[in-house]
Motif scaffolding. Sequence first.
Motif, short mmCIF file in Angstrom:
data_model
loop_
_atom_site.label_atom_id
_atom_site.label_comp_id
_atom_site.label_asym_id
_atom_site.label_seq_id
_atom_site.Cartn_x
_atom_site.Cartn_y
_atom_site.Cartn_z
N VAL A 1 0.85 -1.18 0.00
CA VAL A 1 0.00 0.00 0.00
C VAL A 1 0.90 1.24 0.00
CG1 VAL A 1 -1.75 1.29 1.27
CG2 VAL A 1 -1.82 -1.21 1.24
N ALA A 2 0.55 2.23 -0.79
CA ALA A 2 1.31 3.48 -0.81
C ALA A 2 1.16 4.18 0.53
CB ALA A 2 0.82 4.38 -1.94
N ASN A 3 2.29 4.47 1.18
CA ASN A 3 2.29 5.10 2.51
C ASN A 3 2.98 6.46 2.41
OD1 ASN A 3 2.31 5.74 5.19
ND2 ASN A 3 3.70 4.11 5.82
N VAL A 4 2.20 7.53 2.55
CA VAL A 4 2.74 8.89 2.46
C VAL A 4 2.57 9.64 3.77
CG1 VAL A 4 2.39 9.04 -0.03
CG2 VAL A 4 0.54 9.72 1.52
N ASN A 5 2.50 8.90 4.88
CA ASN A 5 2.27 9.53 6.17
C ASN A 5 3.40 10.47 6.58
OD1 ASN A 5 0.02 7.92 6.20
ND2 ASN A 5 0.25 7.30 8.32
N ASN A 6 4.60 10.20 6.11
CA ASN A 6 5.74 11.04 6.48
C ASN A 6 5.87 12.28 5.61
OD1 ASN A 6 6.48 9.31 8.53
ND2 ASN A 6 7.77 8.07 7.20
N ARG A 7 4.95 12.45 4.69
CA ARG A 7 4.96 13.63 3.83
C ARG A 7 3.75 14.50 4.16
NH1 ARG A 7 5.07 10.48 -1.67
NH2 ARG A 7 3.89 12.34 -2.29
N ASP A 8 3.92 15.76 3.95
CA ASP A 8 2.85 16.72 4.26
C ASP A 8 1.93 16.86 3.06
OD1 ASP A 8 1.33 18.53 5.54
OD2 ASP A 8 2.71 20.22 5.31
N GLY B 1 -1.49 16.29 3.31
CA GLY B 1 -2.86 16.45 3.75
C GLY B 1 -3.39 15.20 4.41
N GLU B 2 -4.35 15.40 5.32
CA GLU B 2 -4.90 14.28 6.07
C GLU B 2 -5.66 13.29 5.20
OE1 GLU B 2 -4.75 13.37 9.26
OE2 GLU B 2 -3.27 14.91 9.64
N GLU B 3 -6.19 13.77 4.07
CA GLU B 3 -6.99 12.87 3.23
C GLU B 3 -6.15 11.78 2.58
OE1 GLU B 3 -5.60 16.34 0.81
OE2 GLU B 3 -6.60 16.05 2.75
N LYS B 4 -4.83 11.91 2.60
CA LYS B 4 -3.95 10.90 2.01
C LYS B 4 -3.24 10.03 3.04
CE LYS B 4 -3.03 13.53 -2.22
NZ LYS B 4 -1.98 14.07 -3.12
N LYS B 5 -3.43 10.32 4.31
CA LYS B 5 -2.72 9.59 5.35
C LYS B 5 -3.45 8.28 5.70
CE LYS B 5 -0.51 13.57 7.54
NZ LYS B 5 0.84 13.17 7.13
N LEU B 6 -2.66 7.28 6.06
CA LEU B 6 -3.20 5.98 6.47
C LEU B 6 -3.44 5.98 7.97
CD1 LEU B 6 -0.99 3.45 4.44
CD2 LEU B 6 -3.41 3.92 4.10
N ARG B 7 -4.46 5.24 8.39
CA ARG B 7 -4.76 5.02 9.81
C ARG B 7 -4.96 3.52 10.03
NH1 ARG B 7 -3.38 9.93 11.94
NH2 ARG B 7 -4.41 11.60 10.82
N VAL B 8 -4.84 3.11 11.29
CA VAL B 8 -5.03 1.71 11.66
C VAL B 8 -6.30 1.61 12.48
CG1 VAL B 8 -4.06 -0.28 12.84
CG2 VAL B 8 -2.55 1.29 11.62
N PHE B 9 -7.25 0.80 11.99
CA PHE B 9 -8.50 0.58 12.69
C PHE B 9 -8.50 -0.82 13.29
CE2 PHE B 9 -12.96 -1.02 12.42
CZ PHE B 9 -13.46 -0.28 13.47
N HIS B 10 -8.78 -0.90 14.61
CA HIS B 10 -8.83 -2.18 15.31
C HIS B 10 -10.29 -2.63 15.35
CE1 HIS B 10 -8.33 -4.54 19.33
NE2 HIS B 10 -8.22 -5.34 18.27
#
Length: 303
Positions: free
Chosen positions: A247-254, A256-265
């Motif tokens: 999966v493309a992970n761009v969390n370390n780049r600025d 925007g929040e709409e492109k960041k990944l989150r972990v749902f339990h």
Amino acid sequence: MADTPTPPPPPQKMKQADIDLDSVQSIGKHCDLPSCHRLDFLPFKCESCSGTYCLDHRTETAHKCAHEGRWASLRAPKPSTTTPSTPKPRSLLEGPCAHPSCKTTINTVRDPGVNCVTCRRTYCLAHRLQDSHNCDSIKPPSTGSSSTAAGHDMAKAALSRFKAWTASKKETLTKSSSRAPNPVVELAKLRRTAKGDEKIPAEKRVYVYVEAEAKSTSSKLPRGEFWYGKDWTVGRVLDKAAQGLQVANVNNRDDGEEKKLRVFHVEGGRMLEFGEKLGDAVVSGNTLVLLRGVKIVDLLVEE
């Protein structure tokens, strides 16, 4: 007639053998080894016992040094008494300097970011002044009512989509678990098929199912079985999970929040914080889902 005095005899030249032995011996030193005591014109000093020895007895072994190895121990580097600190997870605020030509990553311990009150952007220390980033030519972000309303609409849409997805996911999980022959058997199967870092001891592993929510996250592998360390932060788990599912992970780049990944339990019914440890919230056999574009991190799924 008076007797003429007899003149003294002429001085004789000194022979080589008549040279003062004391002046010769003062050039060198005698070996301190009692059984040797040889005069050496280039003596050696032992750094351990401070004795003086000849060429044959210069080593500690040759003169049976009473303090053998002292010089080596004094010069050996002392082991550090400080406990190495555990690296902290990267902050979500880290990002590049707002100056177009600057490559510095700001909002770190080493390079703090400085907000410009005029253009409302964040810069590194080198470009913090208005003249250094051409502040007059930069248009500040709009804060009008239209943009605010659009932002609220996007957040509301993302929240609605997230609630609908989590509700269907929990229903699917409940049905599948009711048909499972035995949780113990399923967990044993998961342990056999899961992949992970072999360096993690077996007693510190958490075996989980990981998948990507198709509507928000595109991945080459939609689902996988993995194990992670109990002491791992959720941020580290997310990086490894994104790598495992491609999966493309761009969390370390600025970006925007709409492109960041989150972990749902799924079993816990909530989004996991990046800084919390995996073993504090998740147990083996649980399911983690990668979502993109959900801004509310502390959201609890309504029953």
